[in-house]
Design an enzyme around this catalytic site. Structure first.
Site, PDB file in Angstrom:
ATOM      1  N   ASP A   8      43.396  44.817  46.732  1.00  0.00           N
ATOM      2  CA  ASP A   8      42.019  45.385  47.050  1.00  0.00           C
ATOM      3  C   ASP A   8      41.369  44.328  47.980  1.00  0.00           C
ATOM      4  O   ASP A   8      42.011  43.219  48.376  1.00  0.00           O
ATOM      5  CB  ASP A   8      41.482  45.939  45.909  1.00  0.00           C
ATOM      6  CG  ASP A   8      40.920  44.721  44.680  1.00  0.00           C
ATOM      7  OD1 ASP A   8      41.027  43.455  45.234  1.00  0.00           O
ATOM      8  OD2 ASP A   8      40.184  45.013  43.873  1.00  0.00           O
TER       9      ASP A   8
ATOM     10  N   CYS B 296      44.605  41.934  42.990  1.00  0.00           N
ATOM     11  CA  CYS B 296      43.112  42.266  42.901  1.00  0.00           C
ATOM     12  C   CYS B 296      42.514  41.138  42.348  1.00  0.00           C
ATOM     13  O   CYS B 296      42.921  40.038  42.162  1.00  0.00           O
ATOM     14  CB  CYS B 296      42.991  43.457  42.164  1.00  0.00           C
ATOM     15  SG  CYS B 296      43.400  43.616  40.340  1.00  0.00           S
TER      16      CYS B 296
ATOM     17  N   THR C 109      41.612  40.357  39.197  1.00  0.00           N
ATOM     18  CA  THR C 109      42.337  39.817  38.208  1.00  0.00           C
ATOM     19  C   THR C 109      43.933  40.139  38.016  1.00  0.00           C
ATOM     20  O   THR C 109      44.625  39.719  37.383  1.00  0.00           O
ATOM     21  CB  THR C 109      41.544  40.649  36.749  1.00  0.00           C
ATOM     22  OG1 THR C 109      42.171  42.152  36.959  1.00  0.00           O
ATOM     23  CG2 THR C 109      40.329  40.174  36.618  1.00  0.00           C
TER      24      THR C 109
ATOM     25  N   HIS D  97      64.253  39.435  31.903  1.00  0.00           N
ATOM     26  CA  HIS D  97      64.506  40.372  30.690  1.00  0.00           C
ATOM     27  C   HIS D  97      63.673  41.801  30.843  1.00  0.00           C
ATOM     28  O   HIS D  97      64.308  42.943  30.384  1.00  0.00           O
ATOM     29  CB  HIS D  97      63.477  39.725  29.572  1.00  0.00           C
ATOM     30  CG  HIS D  97      64.171  38.671  28.983  1.00  0.00           C
ATOM     31  ND1 HIS D  97      63.895  38.024  27.874  1.00  0.00           N
ATOM     32  CD2 HIS D  97      65.378  37.835  29.408  1.00  0.00           C
ATOM     33  CE1 HIS D  97      64.716  36.946  27.573  1.00  0.00           C
ATOM     34  NE2 HIS D  97      65.653  36.816  28.551  1.00  0.00           N
TER      35      HIS D  97
ATOM     36  N   HIS E 244      69.420  43.229  27.674  1.00  0.00           N
ATOM     37  CA  HIS E 244      68.107  43.851  28.310  1.00  0.00           C
ATOM     38  C   HIS E 244      68.025  45.122  28.948  1.00  0.00           C
ATOM     39  O   HIS E 244      66.975  45.917  29.020  1.00  0.00           O
ATOM     40  CB  HIS E 244      67.459  42.572  29.111  1.00  0.00           C
ATOM     41  CG  HIS E 244      67.536  41.290  28.468  1.00  0.00           C
ATOM     42  ND1 HIS E 244      66.576  41.214  27.494  1.00  0.00           N
ATOM     43  CD2 HIS E 244      68.112  40.035  28.582  1.00  0.00           C
ATOM     44  CE1 HIS E 244      66.704  39.737  27.097  1.00  0.00           C
ATOM     45  NE2 HIS E 244      67.849  39.295  27.753  1.00  0.00           N
TER      46      HIS E 244
HETATM   47  C1  RB5 Z   1      36.840  44.323  42.118  1.00  0.00           C
HETATM   48  O1  RB5 Z   1      35.528  43.961  42.222  1.00  0.00           O
HETATM   49  C2  RB5 Z   1      37.545  43.803  41.178  1.00  0.00           C
HETATM   50  O2  RB5 Z   1      37.186  44.636  39.829  1.00  0.00           O
HETATM   51  C3  RB5 Z   1      38.876  44.192  41.154  1.00  0.00           C
HETATM   52  O3  RB5 Z   1      39.528  43.432  42.268  1.00  0.00           O
HETATM   53  C4  RB5 Z   1      39.927  43.974  39.989  1.00  0.00           C
HETATM   54  O4  RB5 Z   1      39.759  42.645  39.597  1.00  0.00           O
HETATM   55  C5  RB5 Z   1      40.190  45.003  39.001  1.00  0.00           C
HETATM   56  O5  RB5 Z   1      40.986  44.894  37.992  1.00  0.00           O
END
Ligand code: RB5
Length: 168
Positions: free
Chosen positions: A25, A82, A84, A115, A150
């Site tokens: 993203d 993204c 996180t 695995h 596995h």
């Molecule tokens: C975007 O701001 C953020 O929410 C997205 O990149 C991600 O971290 C969501 O899981």
């Protein structure tokens, strides 16, 4: 081979060239480009679905795009990112056949291939720095599924996919 310059990988080209699809993203454009660069340095073919810098894309859209392409067999593996890694990883995992590993350490990345036969790797641009991200991608791409006991467990995951799609 090797691209040269500090921090660049100098591995020999692996015998198996894989087809990789990469997407993120807007929060992880630079990380995604770095992930793609590692895959290219390791000798793989990479298709980058974007987004371009400054272009906003909701993570479920690109997580699902990569998931569908990998599940359909058009690509061998997917690399996604993204903020996180969690949102896009969850999204990819909604596609039957996708085993997306959301990683922030090299050990988990290695075991997700060895695995779990993970076929998508998800990283978070706000979680890992460039050096760690490169190490995680390199580790993930150079670790093979061990099979054996596995394989049966991964088969059970496939049964969960099938059960989820079952119509009443
Ligand atoms: C975007 O701001 C953020 O929410 C997205 O990149 C991600 O971290 C969501 O899981």
């Amino acid at each position: 081979r090797g691209v040269g310059g500090p921090g660049r990988l100098r591995h020999r080209r692996p015998s198996l060239t894989m087809r990789m699809v990469v997407a993120s993203d807007h929060a992880a454009v630079e990380l995604r480009q770095e992930m793609a660069a590692v895959a290219v340095e390791l000798g793989h073919e990479v298709t980058d679905l974007g987004p371009a810098p400054g272009e906003a894309v909701d993570y479920p859209v690109n997580g699902a795009r990569v998931g569908r392409l990998v599940a359909a067999g058009e690509y061998d593996l997917g690399l996604i990112a993204c903020g996180t890694g969690i949102g896009i990883g969850i999204s990819a995992n909604k596609v039957p056949g996708i085993r997306a590993a959301i990683c922030s350490d090299a050990y988990s990345a290695k075991m997700s291939r060895a695995h779990n036969d993970a076929n998508v790797l998800a990283l978070g641009a706000r979680v890992v720095g460039t050096g760690l991200a490169r190490l995680i991608v390199e580790t993930w791409l150079t670790t093979e599924f061990e099979g054996g006991r596995h394989a049966r467990r991964v088969g059970l995951i496939a049964e969960l996919d099938a059960a989820a799609g079952r119509q009443l």
